[in-house]
Scaffold this motif. Structure first.
Motif, PDB file in Angstrom:
ATOM      1  N   ILE A 191      10.290   1.861   6.101  1.00  0.00           N
ATOM      2  CA  ILE A 191       9.033   2.477   5.690  1.00  0.00           C
ATOM      3  C   ILE A 191       7.859   1.835   6.425  1.00  0.00           C
ATOM      4  O   ILE A 191       6.962   2.508   6.921  1.00  0.00           O
ATOM      5  CB  ILE A 191       8.845   2.329   4.173  1.00  0.00           C
ATOM      6  CG1 ILE A 191       9.931   3.122   3.427  1.00  0.00           C
ATOM      7  CG2 ILE A 191       7.461   2.802   3.738  1.00  0.00           C
ATOM      8  CD1 ILE A 191       9.958   2.849   1.939  1.00  0.00           C
ATOM      9  N   VAL A 192       7.888   0.519   6.537  1.00  0.00           N
ATOM     10  CA  VAL A 192       6.760  -0.221   7.099  1.00  0.00           C
ATOM     11  C   VAL A 192       6.700  -0.112   8.610  1.00  0.00           C
ATOM     12  O   VAL A 192       5.645   0.106   9.200  1.00  0.00           O
ATOM     13  CB  VAL A 192       6.855  -1.711   6.693  1.00  0.00           C
ATOM     14  CG1 VAL A 192       5.756  -2.507   7.374  1.00  0.00           C
ATOM     15  CG2 VAL A 192       6.763  -1.857   5.188  1.00  0.00           C
ATOM     16  N   LEU A 193       7.863  -0.240   9.270  1.00  0.00           N
ATOM     17  CA  LEU A 193       7.876  -0.422  10.708  1.00  0.00           C
ATOM     18  C   LEU A 193       7.702   0.860  11.507  1.00  0.00           C
ATOM     19  O   LEU A 193       7.209   0.838  12.623  1.00  0.00           O
ATOM     20  CB  LEU A 193       9.198  -1.087  11.125  1.00  0.00           C
ATOM     21  CG  LEU A 193       9.422  -2.491  10.563  1.00  0.00           C
ATOM     22  CD1 LEU A 193      10.820  -2.952  10.896  1.00  0.00           C
ATOM     23  CD2 LEU A 193       8.399  -3.450  11.125  1.00  0.00           C
ATOM     24  N   LYS A 194       8.112   1.982  10.929  1.00  0.00           N
ATOM     25  CA  LYS A 194       8.134   3.227  11.682  1.00  0.00           C
ATOM     26  C   LYS A 194       6.760   3.571  12.253  1.00  0.00           C
ATOM     27  O   LYS A 194       6.594   3.811  13.440  1.00  0.00           O
ATOM     28  CB  LYS A 194       8.664   4.337  10.774  1.00  0.00           C
ATOM     29  CG  LYS A 194       8.670   5.718  11.395  1.00  0.00           C
ATOM     30  CD  LYS A 194       9.440   6.699  10.515  1.00  0.00           C
ATOM     31  CE  LYS A 194       8.880   6.756   9.127  1.00  0.00           C
ATOM     32  NZ  LYS A 194       9.582   7.727   8.270  1.00  0.00           N
ATOM     33  N   LYS A 195       5.740   3.592  11.410  1.00  0.00           N
ATOM     34  CA  LYS A 195       4.392   3.962  11.840  1.00  0.00           C
ATOM     35  C   LYS A 195       3.817   2.929  12.790  1.00  0.00           C
ATOM     36  O   LYS A 195       3.230   3.269  13.823  1.00  0.00           O
ATOM     37  CB  LYS A 195       3.487   4.114  10.616  1.00  0.00           C
ATOM     38  CG  LYS A 195       2.076   4.555  10.967  1.00  0.00           C
ATOM     39  CD  LYS A 195       1.245   4.764   9.725  1.00  0.00           C
ATOM     40  CE  LYS A 195      -0.170   5.207  10.080  1.00  0.00           C
ATOM     41  NZ  LYS A 195      -0.993   5.393   8.874  1.00  0.00           N
ATOM     42  N   GLN A 196       4.017   1.637  12.468  1.00  0.00           N
ATOM     43  CA  GLN A 196       3.472   0.578  13.318  1.00  0.00           C
ATOM     44  C   GLN A 196       4.053   0.649  14.720  1.00  0.00           C
ATOM     45  O   GLN A 196       3.342   0.525  15.714  1.00  0.00           O
ATOM     46  CB  GLN A 196       3.778  -0.790  12.709  1.00  0.00           C
ATOM     47  CG  GLN A 196       2.989  -1.075  11.446  1.00  0.00           C
ATOM     48  CD  GLN A 196       3.327  -2.426  10.878  1.00  0.00           C
ATOM     49  OE1 GLN A 196       4.360  -2.999  11.204  1.00  0.00           O
ATOM     50  NE2 GLN A 196       2.473  -2.938  10.030  1.00  0.00           N
ATOM     51  N   PHE A 197       5.360   0.871  14.807  1.00  0.00           N
ATOM     52  CA  PHE A 197       6.011   0.831  16.106  1.00  0.00           C
ATOM     53  C   PHE A 197       5.587   2.001  16.981  1.00  0.00           C
ATOM     54  O   PHE A 197       5.374   1.844  18.179  1.00  0.00           O
ATOM     55  CB  PHE A 197       7.530   0.828  15.937  1.00  0.00           C
ATOM     56  CG  PHE A 197       8.266   0.593  17.229  1.00  0.00           C
ATOM     57  CD1 PHE A 197       8.408  -0.690  17.727  1.00  0.00           C
ATOM     58  CD2 PHE A 197       8.787   1.645  17.956  1.00  0.00           C
ATOM     59  CE1 PHE A 197       9.075  -0.916  18.920  1.00  0.00           C
ATOM     60  CE2 PHE A 197       9.446   1.426  19.144  1.00  0.00           C
ATOM     61  CZ  PHE A 197       9.595   0.148  19.622  1.00  0.00           C
ATOM     62  N   MET A 198       5.449   3.192  16.395  1.00  0.00           N
ATOM     63  CA  MET A 198       5.051   4.344  17.198  1.00  0.00           C
ATOM     64  C   MET A 198       3.641   4.171  17.748  1.00  0.00           C
ATOM     65  O   MET A 198       3.358   4.536  18.881  1.00  0.00           O
ATOM     66  CB  MET A 198       5.147   5.622  16.367  1.00  0.00           C
ATOM     67  CG  MET A 198       6.576   6.011  15.999  1.00  0.00           C
ATOM     68  SD  MET A 198       7.695   6.036  17.417  1.00  0.00           S
ATOM     69  CE  MET A 198       6.975   7.321  18.416  1.00  0.00           C
ATOM     70  N   LEU A 199       2.735   3.601  16.951  1.00  0.00           N
ATOM     71  CA  LEU A 199       1.388   3.311  17.441  1.00  0.00           C
ATOM     72  C   LEU A 199       1.434   2.290  18.566  1.00  0.00           C
ATOM     73  O   LEU A 199       0.722   2.394  19.569  1.00  0.00           O
ATOM     74  CB  LEU A 199       0.511   2.787  16.298  1.00  0.00           C
ATOM     75  CG  LEU A 199       0.135   3.816  15.225  1.00  0.00           C
ATOM     76  CD1 LEU A 199      -0.552   3.120  14.066  1.00  0.00           C
ATOM     77  CD2 LEU A 199      -0.739   4.913  15.800  1.00  0.00           C
ATOM     78  N   LEU A 200       2.303   1.293  18.419  1.00  0.00           N
ATOM     79  CA  LEU A 200       2.423   0.247  19.425  1.00  0.00           C
ATOM     80  C   LEU A 200       2.991   0.800  20.722  1.00  0.00           C
ATOM     81  O   LEU A 200       2.541   0.458  21.813  1.00  0.00           O
ATOM     82  CB  LEU A 200       3.321  -0.873  18.892  1.00  0.00           C
ATOM     83  CG  LEU A 200       3.503  -2.088  19.792  1.00  0.00           C
ATOM     84  CD1 LEU A 200       2.166  -2.771  20.015  1.00  0.00           C
ATOM     85  CD2 LEU A 200       4.495  -3.053  19.190  1.00  0.00           C
ATOM     86  N   CYS A 201       3.993   1.699  20.615  1.00  0.00           N
ATOM     87  CA  CYS A 201       4.595   2.288  21.805  1.00  0.00           C
ATOM     88  C   CYS A 201       3.553   3.019  22.635  1.00  0.00           C
ATOM     89  O   CYS A 201       3.555   2.957  23.857  1.00  0.00           O
ATOM     90  CB  CYS A 201       5.715   3.246  21.406  1.00  0.00           C
ATOM     91  SG  CYS A 201       7.194   2.419  20.807  1.00  0.00           S
ATOM     92  N   THR A 202       2.664   3.734  21.966  1.00  0.00           N
ATOM     93  CA  THR A 202       1.604   4.447  22.680  1.00  0.00           C
ATOM     94  C   THR A 202       0.748   3.477  23.478  1.00  0.00           C
ATOM     95  O   THR A 202       0.404   3.714  24.638  1.00  0.00           O
ATOM     96  CB  THR A 202       0.722   5.217  21.677  1.00  0.00           C
ATOM     97  OG1 THR A 202       1.551   6.101  20.932  1.00  0.00           O
ATOM     98  CG2 THR A 202      -0.352   6.004  22.402  1.00  0.00           C
ATOM     99  N   GLU A 236       0.826  -1.209   0.000  1.00  0.00           N
ATOM    100  CA  GLU A 236       0.000   0.000   0.000  1.00  0.00           C
ATOM    101  C   GLU A 236       0.862   1.262   0.000  1.00  0.00           C
ATOM    102  O   GLU A 236       0.432   2.329  -0.456  1.00  0.00           O
ATOM    103  CB  GLU A 236      -0.935   0.000   1.210  1.00  0.00           C
ATOM    104  CG  GLU A 236      -1.992  -1.111   1.175  1.00  0.00           C
ATOM    105  CD  GLU A 236      -2.915  -1.047   2.368  1.00  0.00           C
ATOM    106  OE1 GLU A 236      -2.735  -0.121   3.190  1.00  0.00           O
ATOM    107  OE2 GLU A 236      -3.813  -1.888   2.481  1.00  0.00           O
ATOM    108  N   LEU A 237       2.095   1.148   0.531  1.00  0.00           N
ATOM    109  CA  LEU A 237       2.991   2.298   0.579  1.00  0.00           C
ATOM    110  C   LEU A 237       3.833   2.419  -0.694  1.00  0.00           C
ATOM    111  O   LEU A 237       4.136   3.521  -1.131  1.00  0.00           O
ATOM    112  CB  LEU A 237       3.911   2.192   1.800  1.00  0.00           C
ATOM    113  CG  LEU A 237       3.214   2.241   3.160  1.00  0.00           C
ATOM    114  CD1 LEU A 237       4.221   2.024   4.272  1.00  0.00           C
ATOM    115  CD2 LEU A 237       2.502   3.572   3.355  1.00  0.00           C
ATOM    116  N   TRP A 238       4.211   1.302  -1.258  1.00  0.00           N
ATOM    117  CA  TRP A 238       4.995   1.322  -2.500  1.00  0.00           C
ATOM    118  C   TRP A 238       4.828  -0.012  -3.222  1.00  0.00           C
ATOM    119  O   TRP A 238       4.971  -1.073  -2.629  1.00  0.00           O
ATOM    120  CB  TRP A 238       6.476   1.573  -2.209  1.00  0.00           C
ATOM    121  CG  TRP A 238       7.313   1.582  -3.455  1.00  0.00           C
ATOM    122  CD1 TRP A 238       7.323   2.522  -4.430  1.00  0.00           C
ATOM    123  CD2 TRP A 238       8.262   0.587  -3.847  1.00  0.00           C
ATOM    124  NE1 TRP A 238       8.221   2.189  -5.419  1.00  0.00           N
ATOM    125  CE2 TRP A 238       8.819   0.996  -5.086  1.00  0.00           C
ATOM    126  CE3 TRP A 238       8.699  -0.610  -3.284  1.00  0.00           C
ATOM    127  CZ2 TRP A 238       9.775   0.262  -5.762  1.00  0.00           C
ATOM    128  CZ3 TRP A 238       9.660  -1.344  -3.953  1.00  0.00           C
ATOM    129  CH2 TRP A 238      10.185  -0.907  -5.178  1.00  0.00           C
TER     130      TRP A 238
END
Length: 434
Positions: free
Chosen positions: A413-424, A360-362
């Motif tokens: 590209i994939v992990l950055k967004k997922q990890f920040m949501l998970l950290c929250t 979906e990103l590339w």
């Protein structure tokens, strides 16, 4: 006086530009060099605590102030490698009066990280994730064992600390040497046992005593975190090799000033679980009588053994399962592993993360800028793109380096967004409930 000040400022600016050009001529991007110096600075604070120069409270306060003023610090303390701790400390204490704004502090405890030590996909995952999260003004540090085969060229500013510290294992306290450095701007702590030769071997893993090796390292890592006065928001552990950190943390270390820290486990292979005799848990300080139970570490099928990966799942606040094709239901009910009941019981804290590229990103089949588009059904274009990249970079070396570099970019590209949501989600979760 105004003219002299103006000339002085211009000279300083020119010197900074010259230093930047010299750094880039050495093949190190200026941003990475500044980030490396900042990470080294924070790791030097650890050694000040262990050597008794400052208290744990002073160290925590100092770290927070430095991170708050990171942009100023990176330009002021650009060359600290040859400064003794006494001189460095006196300069750092000038920043204690600045306002505090605490970022996210993440510590990885893992068996590998590219390019320092690598024998599987975990190394690229840790490297790419660490770099991307740190770019968002968070503090990321990685703790590794000091293998014989460690790639010294992958570490910038490697330095052995004068201070040593002790960790518990097998009924005794063992001394450990501390090595610090940076890789792509991420701070590294490399632990070397002074008396045991667990990591003085050719391979990273694959030995009959792997449980002893990595449980020693896991306990030593937690002892280091406590004795250096660190207070990370998240301790990120990976696969069975460091899964023992989770029960160690909540049974022994959480009450040693780490009450606000949470544990995140990433698992890339549910089939690699590590089954051991319960009495071996005593080696790192755990009580087998408390943990050899169905709701703790007892293996589901071989009930006379403990399952180390299961312990990591049970005791972690959140669990990431890496997969490119399976849903959460498919992973939990999978027939190839023996953790179905454990995963089902802890379903609410499990996240399935994409392992590889997110289409979906590339999508290389839709990218008009590629020399040749490709897909899973027509893979020929990928080799054409690889060759075009080699020509553009004028690169004649091992093609596997190109493959790994591309993989790291894709995973970032994939992990950055997922990890920040998970950290929250982790920080909002309560402590592990018995």
């Amino acid at each position: 006086m105004e003219e002299m000040k103006k000339l002085h400022d211009e000279n300083n600016l020119l010197l900074e530009e010259i230093q930047g050009l010299e750094t880039e001529m050495q093949g190190i991007p200026l941003e990475a060099a500044q980030s490396s110096s900042f990470s080294e600075l924070l790791l030097r604070i650890d050694t000040m605590v262990i050597s008794g120069m400052i208290s744990m409270t002073e160290a925590s306060d100092l770290r927070e102030k430095l991170v708050t003023n990171r942009s100023i610090i990176q330009s002021t303390f650009c060359d600290i490698h040859h400064k003794p701790n006494t001189e460095l400390l006196s300069e750092l204490q000038l920043f204690l009066r600045k306002p505090i704004e605490k970022p996210l502090h993440i510590v990885h405890i893992c068996s590998e990280m590219y390019p320092v030590a690598s024998c599987g996909p975990l190394s690229a995952y840790v490297a790419s994730l660490s770099c991307e999260i740190q770019k968002k003004a968070n503090l990321v540090e990685v703790i590794l064992p000091k293998y014989t085969s460690i790639n010294l060229d992958g570490i910038h500013g490697l330095r052995r600390s004068e201070a040593e510290y002790e960790s518990y294992f097998g009924g005794l306290w063992h001394k450990n040497k501390i090595w610090t450095g940076t890789s792509s701007g991420v701070g590294l702590v490399i632990i070397e046992p002074s008396q045991l030769s667990y990591f003085s071997r050719d391979m990273l893993r694959g030995y009959p005593d792997d449980f002893e090796r990595f449980s020693y390292f896991s306990r030593a890592s937690l002892d280091y975190i406590v004795k250096s006065g660190k207070r990370p928001d998240i301790i990120h552990i990976h696969n069975w090799e460091t899964a023992i950190v989770a029960p160690l943390f909540w049974e022994i270390f959480a009450h040693q000033g780490l009450g606000n820290t949470r544990i995140l486990l990433t698992c890339q292979d549910l089939n690699s679980e590590c089954l051991e005799e319960p009495n071996k848990l005593e080696m790192c300080g755990l009580d087998p009588r408390k943990l050899h139970r169905p709701d703790r570490l007892q293996d589901t099928n071989k009930t006379h053994l403990v399952n180390i990966l299961k312990g990591g799942i049970v005791y972690s606040n959140k669990v990431v399962l890496m997969s490119s094709t399976h849903s959460k239901d498919a992973l939990i009910q999978g027939s190839r592993h023996e953790l179905q009941s454990t995963l089902a019981a802890h379903r609410e804290k499990i996240l399935v993360a994409s392992y590889g590229l997110d289409g979906e990103l590339w999508d290389p089949f839709k990218d008009i800028y590629l020399p040749r588009r490709y897909s899973a059904n027509d893979i020929e274009g990928k080799s054409i793109c690889r060759q075009a990249l080699r020509r553009r970079l004028r690169f004649n070396g091992d093609s596997s380096i190109i493959d790994v570099s591309v993989m790291i970019i894709q995973m970032s590209i994939v992990l950055k967004k997922q990890f920040m949501l998970l950290c929250t989600g982790i920080l909002r979760s309560s402590s592990w409930k018995r």
